[in-house]
Design a protein around this motif. Structure first.
Motif, PDB file in Angstrom:
ATOM      1  N   PHE A   1     -31.876  -5.597   4.718  1.00 23.18           N
ATOM      2  CA  PHE A   1     -30.616  -5.012   4.245  1.00 23.18           C
ATOM      3  C   PHE A   1     -30.172  -5.710   2.953  1.00 23.18           C
ATOM      4  N   ALA A   2     -30.284  -7.023   2.929  1.00 19.70           N
ATOM      5  CA  ALA A   2     -29.905  -7.770   1.722  1.00 19.70           C
ATOM      6  C   ALA A   2     -30.789  -7.364   0.548  1.00 19.70           C
ATOM      7  N   TYR A   3     -32.059  -7.129   0.823  1.00 16.83           N
ATOM      8  CA  TYR A   3     -32.958  -6.665  -0.230  1.00 16.83           C
ATOM      9  C   TYR A   3     -32.480  -5.313  -0.758  1.00 16.83           C
ATOM     10  N   GLY A   4     -32.019  -4.471   0.134  1.00 14.12           N
ATOM     11  CA  GLY A   4     -31.484  -3.179  -0.296  1.00 14.12           C
ATOM     12  C   GLY A   4     -30.286  -3.327  -1.215  1.00 14.12           C
ATOM     13  N   PHE A   5     -29.410  -4.266  -0.896  1.00 13.38           N
ATOM     14  CA  PHE A   5     -28.250  -4.529  -1.753  1.00 13.38           C
ATOM     15  C   PHE A   5     -28.634  -5.251  -3.033  1.00 13.38           C
ATOM     16  N   GLY A   6     -29.730  -5.970  -3.002  1.00 15.49           N
ATOM     17  CA  GLY A   6     -30.158  -6.783  -4.145  1.00 15.49           C
ATOM     18  C   GLY A   6     -29.939  -8.250  -3.818  1.00 15.49           C
ATOM     19  N   PHE A   7     -31.024  -8.944  -3.507  1.00 18.52           N
ATOM     20  CA  PHE A   7     -30.949 -10.362  -3.141  1.00 18.52           C
ATOM     21  C   PHE A   7     -30.140 -11.185  -4.140  1.00 18.52           C
ATOM     22  N   ARG A   8     -30.388 -10.962  -5.401  1.00 21.43           N
ATOM     23  CA  ARG A   8     -29.786 -11.813  -6.440  1.00 21.43           C
ATOM     24  C   ARG A   8     -28.275 -11.647  -6.529  1.00 21.43           C
ATOM     25  N   ARG A   9     -27.764 -10.548  -5.972  1.00 16.63           N
ATOM     26  CA  ARG A   9     -26.324 -10.295  -6.043  1.00 16.63           C
ATOM     27  C   ARG A   9     -25.625 -10.572  -4.726  1.00 16.63           C
ATOM     28  N   ILE A  10     -26.304 -11.230  -3.801  1.00 14.88           N
ATOM     29  CA  ILE A  10     -25.696 -11.468  -2.484  1.00 14.88           C
ATOM     30  C   ILE A  10     -24.519 -12.423  -2.631  1.00 14.88           C
ATOM     31  N   ASP A  11     -23.412 -12.034  -2.085  1.00 18.67           N
ATOM     32  CA  ASP A  11     -22.217 -12.863  -2.080  1.00 18.67           C
ATOM     33  C   ASP A  11     -21.603 -12.725  -0.690  1.00 18.67           C
ATOM     34  N   ALA A  12     -20.463 -13.313  -0.471  1.00 24.84           N
ATOM     35  CA  ALA A  12     -19.851 -13.298   0.862  1.00 24.84           C
ATOM     36  C   ALA A  12     -19.567 -11.874   1.327  1.00 24.84           C
ATOM     37  N   ARG A  13     -19.117 -11.014   0.436  1.00 26.04           N
ATOM     38  CA  ARG A  13     -18.799  -9.629   0.808  1.00 26.04           C
ATOM     39  C   ARG A  13     -20.063  -8.888   1.219  1.00 26.04           C
ATOM     40  N   ARG A  14     -21.106  -8.978   0.415  1.00 28.92           N
ATOM     41  CA  ARG A  14     -22.362  -8.304   0.759  1.00 28.92           C
ATOM     42  C   ARG A  14     -22.991  -8.925   2.003  1.00 28.92           C
ATOM     43  N   ALA A  15     -22.842 -10.231   2.161  1.00 23.04           N
ATOM     44  CA  ALA A  15     -23.368 -10.891   3.365  1.00 23.04           C
ATOM     45  C   ALA A  15     -22.672 -10.332   4.604  1.00 23.04           C
ATOM     46  N   LEU A  16     -21.367 -10.104   4.504  1.00 25.73           N
ATOM     47  CA  LEU A  16     -20.632  -9.513   5.625  1.00 25.73           C
ATOM     48  C   LEU A  16     -21.136  -8.096   5.904  1.00 25.73           C
ATOM     49  N   TYR A  17     -21.383  -7.307   4.851  1.00 24.94           N
ATOM     50  CA  TYR A  17     -21.938  -5.965   5.032  1.00 24.94           C
ATOM     51  C   TYR A  17     -23.287  -6.028   5.746  1.00 24.94           C
ATOM     52  N   VAL A  18     -24.121  -6.985   5.350  1.00 25.83           N
ATOM     53  CA  VAL A  18     -25.443  -7.155   5.955  1.00 25.83           C
ATOM     54  C   VAL A  18     -25.290  -7.447   7.455  1.00 25.83           C
ATOM     55  N   ILE A  19     -24.384  -8.335   7.792  1.00 19.26           N
ATOM     56  CA  ILE A  19     -24.160  -8.683   9.205  1.00 19.26           C
ATOM     57  C   ILE A  19     -23.636  -7.471   9.972  1.00 19.26           C
ATOM     58  N   LEU A  20     -22.638  -6.794   9.411  1.00 16.41           N
ATOM     59  CA  LEU A  20     -22.056  -5.634  10.090  1.00 16.41           C
ATOM     60  C   LEU A  20     -23.057  -4.495  10.259  1.00 16.41           C
ATOM     61  N   LEU A  21     -23.869  -4.245   9.231  1.00 18.34           N
ATOM     62  CA  LEU A  21     -24.903  -3.213   9.344  1.00 18.34           C
ATOM     63  C   LEU A  21     -25.911  -3.571  10.437  1.00 18.34           C
ATOM     64  N   SER A  22     -26.289  -4.834  10.492  1.00 14.56           N
ATOM     65  CA  SER A  22     -27.246  -5.287  11.503  1.00 14.56           C
ATOM     66  C   SER A  22     -26.672  -5.132  12.904  1.00 14.56           C
ATOM     67  N   ILE A  23     -25.412  -5.520  13.080  1.00 15.28           N
ATOM     68  CA  ILE A  23     -24.777  -5.393  14.392  1.00 15.28           C
ATOM     69  C   ILE A  23     -24.621  -3.919  14.763  1.00 15.28           C
ATOM     70  N   ALA A  24     -24.270  -3.093  13.799  1.00 13.37           N
ATOM     71  CA  ALA A  24     -24.141  -1.658  14.067  1.00 13.37           C
ATOM     72  C   ALA A  24     -25.481  -1.079  14.509  1.00 13.37           C
ATOM     73  N   TYR A  25     -26.560  -1.467  13.835  1.00 14.61           N
ATOM     74  CA  TYR A  25     -27.869  -0.979  14.259  1.00 14.61           C
ATOM     75  C   TYR A  25     -28.220  -1.535  15.635  1.00 14.61           C
ATOM     76  N   GLY A  26     -27.888  -2.794  15.883  1.00 11.38           N
ATOM     77  CA  GLY A  26     -28.126  -3.387  17.197  1.00 11.38           C
ATOM     78  C   GLY A  26     -27.391  -2.634  18.295  1.00 11.38           C
ATOM     79  N   ALA A  27     -26.169  -2.190  18.003  1.00 17.73           N
ATOM     80  CA  ALA A  27     -25.399  -1.422  18.990  1.00 17.73           C
ATOM     81  C   ALA A  27     -26.079  -0.086  19.283  1.00 17.73           C
ATOM     82  N   THR A  28     -26.590   0.584  18.241  1.00 20.21           N
ATOM     83  CA  THR A  28     -27.295   1.843  18.481  1.00 20.21           C
ATOM     84  C   THR A  28     -28.589   1.592  19.254  1.00 20.21           C
ATOM     85  N   ASP A  29     -29.214   0.458  19.019  1.00 17.62           N
ATOM     86  CA  ASP A  29     -30.437   0.108  19.737  1.00 17.62           C
ATOM     87  C   ASP A  29     -30.151  -0.138  21.215  1.00 17.62           C
TER      88      ASP A  29
END
Length: 138
Positions: free
Chosen positions: A61-89
């Motif tokens: 997910f972070a690669y999708g956003f762009g590793f070099r631009r990862i910041d706290a906001r994008r890191a939170l998006y990465v975590i939330l997207l992962s948890i959302a996918y985990g919930a669907t799983d």
């Protein structure tokens, strides 16, 4: 500027792999456990796999956003997207024979994703610090 669409292909592939593994019945997974225990002595269940799988998913997910631009906001998006996918799983597992949704699995998914996000943010801060040091030493 947003990342190109192709950068999200690793995340799609990772989600597909997780989905296919989650579609295994309880009996199929029980058959895999002794083989996995030979590779990883001390493995009692597949719980640690959740940490690893969602660590990798968060990286994609972070690669999708762009590793070099990862910041706290994008890191939170990465975590939330992962948890959302985990919930669907977990929801998906409710329909697989011999499997059931488990809040502990979702917690392990979130921990794995958060660990990846922390690693990426620390890596970015370390890189920024290094680039500032190089700029001042010239």
């Amino acid at each position: 500027m947003t990342a190109p669409l192709w950068r999200w292909l690793p995340a799609a592939a990772c989600m597909l792999i997780i989905f296919l593994l989650s579609a295994r019945t309880g009996n199929q997974l029980d058959g895999w456990l002794p083989w996995a225990q030979e590779l990883f002595p001390g493995l009692k269940s597949f719980d640690p796999v959740h940490y690893f799988a969602y660590f990798v998913l968060a990286l994609t997910f972070a690669y999708g956003f762009g590793f070099r631009r990862i910041d706290a906001r994008r890191a939170l998006y990465v975590i939330l997207l992962s948890i959302a996918y985990g919930a669907t799983d977990e929801w998906h597992q409710a329909y697989v024979p011999g499997r059931s949704p488990d809040w502990a699995d979702l917690l392990h998914d979130g921990i794995g994703a958060a660990a990846a996000a922390v690693v990426l943010v620390v890596w970015r801060l370390w890189r920024l610090r290094g680039s500032r040091t190089r700029n001042y030493s010239g």
